[in-house]
Write an enzyme that holds these catalytic residues in place. Structure first.
Site, mmCIF file in Angstrom:
data_model
loop_
_atom_site.group_PDB
_atom_site.id
_atom_site.type_symbol
_atom_site.label_atom_id
_atom_site.label_comp_id
_atom_site.label_asym_id
_atom_site.label_seq_id
_atom_site.Cartn_x
_atom_site.Cartn_y
_atom_site.Cartn_z
ATOM 1 N N HIS A 86 0.608 -1.234 -0.081
ATOM 2 C CA HIS A 86 0.022 -0.095 0.008
ATOM 3 C C HIS A 86 0.814 1.224 0.015
ATOM 4 O O HIS A 86 0.517 2.412 -0.600
ATOM 5 C CB HIS A 86 -0.972 0.155 1.314
ATOM 6 C CG HIS A 86 -1.993 -0.976 0.956
ATOM 7 N ND1 HIS A 86 -2.823 -1.662 2.080
ATOM 8 C CD2 HIS A 86 -2.508 -1.700 -0.095
ATOM 9 C CE1 HIS A 86 -3.589 -2.616 1.492
ATOM 10 N NE2 HIS A 86 -3.466 -2.719 0.294
ATOM 11 N N HIS A 131 -8.157 -7.594 -8.337
ATOM 12 C CA HIS A 131 -8.332 -8.526 -7.031
ATOM 13 C C HIS A 131 -8.555 -7.479 -5.789
ATOM 14 O O HIS A 131 -7.578 -7.373 -5.234
ATOM 15 C CB HIS A 131 -7.270 -9.338 -7.011
ATOM 16 C CG HIS A 131 -7.229 -10.348 -8.082
ATOM 17 N ND1 HIS A 131 -6.733 -9.989 -9.041
ATOM 18 C CD2 HIS A 131 -7.560 -11.767 -8.203
ATOM 19 C CE1 HIS A 131 -6.889 -10.913 -9.822
ATOM 20 N NE2 HIS A 131 -7.269 -11.959 -9.440
ATOM 21 N N SER A 191 -6.870 -1.703 -0.835
ATOM 22 C CA SER A 191 -6.268 -1.257 -1.782
ATOM 23 C C SER A 191 -7.476 -0.282 -2.636
ATOM 24 O O SER A 191 -6.932 1.071 -2.942
ATOM 25 C CB SER A 191 -5.709 -2.103 -2.910
ATOM 26 O OG SER A 191 -6.626 -3.072 -3.282
ATOM 27 N N ASP A 229 -14.582 -11.528 -12.760
ATOM 28 C CA ASP A 229 -13.171 -12.569 -12.447
ATOM 29 C C ASP A 229 -12.115 -11.384 -13.011
ATOM 30 O O ASP A 229 -12.092 -10.913 -14.197
ATOM 31 C CB ASP A 229 -13.190 -13.613 -13.640
ATOM 32 C CG ASP A 229 -11.822 -14.376 -13.349
ATOM 33 O OD1 ASP A 229 -10.802 -13.723 -12.884
ATOM 34 O OD2 ASP A 229 -12.078 -15.548 -13.472
ATOM 35 N N ASP A 254 -3.341 -8.262 -7.651
ATOM 36 C CA ASP A 254 -3.176 -8.618 -6.319
ATOM 37 C C ASP A 254 -4.013 -9.991 -6.043
ATOM 38 O O ASP A 254 -4.788 -9.842 -5.245
ATOM 39 C CB ASP A 254 -3.282 -7.722 -5.376
ATOM 40 C CG ASP A 254 -3.094 -8.137 -3.789
ATOM 41 O OD1 ASP A 254 -2.266 -8.827 -3.546
ATOM 42 O OD2 ASP A 254 -3.530 -7.441 -2.884
#
Ligand code: SAM
Length: 239
Positions: free
Chosen positions: A18, A41, A102, A145, A166
């Site tokens: 981060h 993700h 995130s 996805d 990620d």
């Protein structure tokens, strides 16, 4: 899907990831032109550090909790400050009970002209993320996805931006998907920036990424890999 990021939120790896995320986005803010963030993700967005999952391993205690108490050098302090300011903004009562993931960290750094799109497949995590970004006109959460969304979402209309990849690395093919997904996205959007997050536990896995990274200016990847190789060589000499 068994992975639950709540167990790991705010641990040392999350903190490093981060900090890098914030550094890239503050760099992108230096120019007025809009940027796009694509988080393939994304996770749940906000994590309760006082909750059962975060409490079980207590990983955040050696991550964000330690960093917030640390005395940083004159060099490191200003680099880390924008990240710590965001974490503090989620903890207005001075303590440390909430940790932003995130998408919420990225959201905190969007200017009115910037946009965020976040993919999350796991229904409960996605529900939390949708709740955290409700009525936000600059951020969109999609039930897609991330590996499918990645080539579909690039290039966005903005010339500049960041793709954060990620994945949980639960499946063996995720290194290959990371390498091929990155290569395909980079070919379609070479002016974007890419933050690829992966565990460097085995050399073989890391080496699989080299061809994809080698076709780009992946300096950070290369230097991290070289450093690891040097460390391993010096360890071999010690025995
Ligand atoms: C490592 S966590 C993400 C953490 C987040 N990027 C952060 O830094 O706060 C990985 C997330 O990806 C989700 N996930 C797993 N496979 C996915 C897929 N194929 N597409 C989108 N999300 C996926 C998991 O449910 C999990 O929430």
């Amino acid at each position: 899907m068994n992975y639950r990021h709540a167990f790991h939120a705010g641990n040392f790896a999350d903190v490093i990831k981060h900090i890098v995320l914030v550094r890239i986005l503050t760099y992108l803010q230096e120019k007025p032109a809009a940027f796009r963030v694509i988080d393939t993700h994304a996770g749940a967005g906000i994590y309760d550090l006082a909750g059962e999952e975060a409490g079980r391993g207590g990983e955040w205690l050696t991550g964000i909790a330690r960093l917030m108490q640390a005395r940083l050098s004159d060099t490191a302090g200003p680099l880390v400050a924008p990240y710590l300011d965001i974490v503090r903004a989620f903890n207005p009562q001075r303590g440390l009970t909430a940790y932003p993931g995130s998408p919420l960290i990225a959201r905190a750094l969007l200017r009115p002209q910037d946009r965020l799109v976040a993919c999350e497949l796991e229904p409960i995590a996605r529900k939390h993320l949708v709740g955290a970004l409700r009525r936000d006109t600059q951020a969109r959460v999609v039930d897609l996805d991330g590996w499918v969304a990645l080539p579909a979402f690039v290039p966005p209309k903005e010339r500049r931006g960041l793709v954060l990849i990620d994945p949980p690395f639960e499946r063996k093919d995720e290194f290959d998907r990371l390498a091929s997904g990155f290569a395909e996205a980079f070919a379609k959007w070479p002016t974007g920036s890419y933050l690829l997050w992966y565990p460097a536990k085995t050399w073989r896995a890391v080496l699989r990424l080299q061809p994809a990274a080698g076709r780009t200016n992946a300096f950070a990847w290369n230097s991290a890999w070289r450093r690891r190789r040097r460390m391993a060589r010096s360890r071999r000499r010690d025995f």
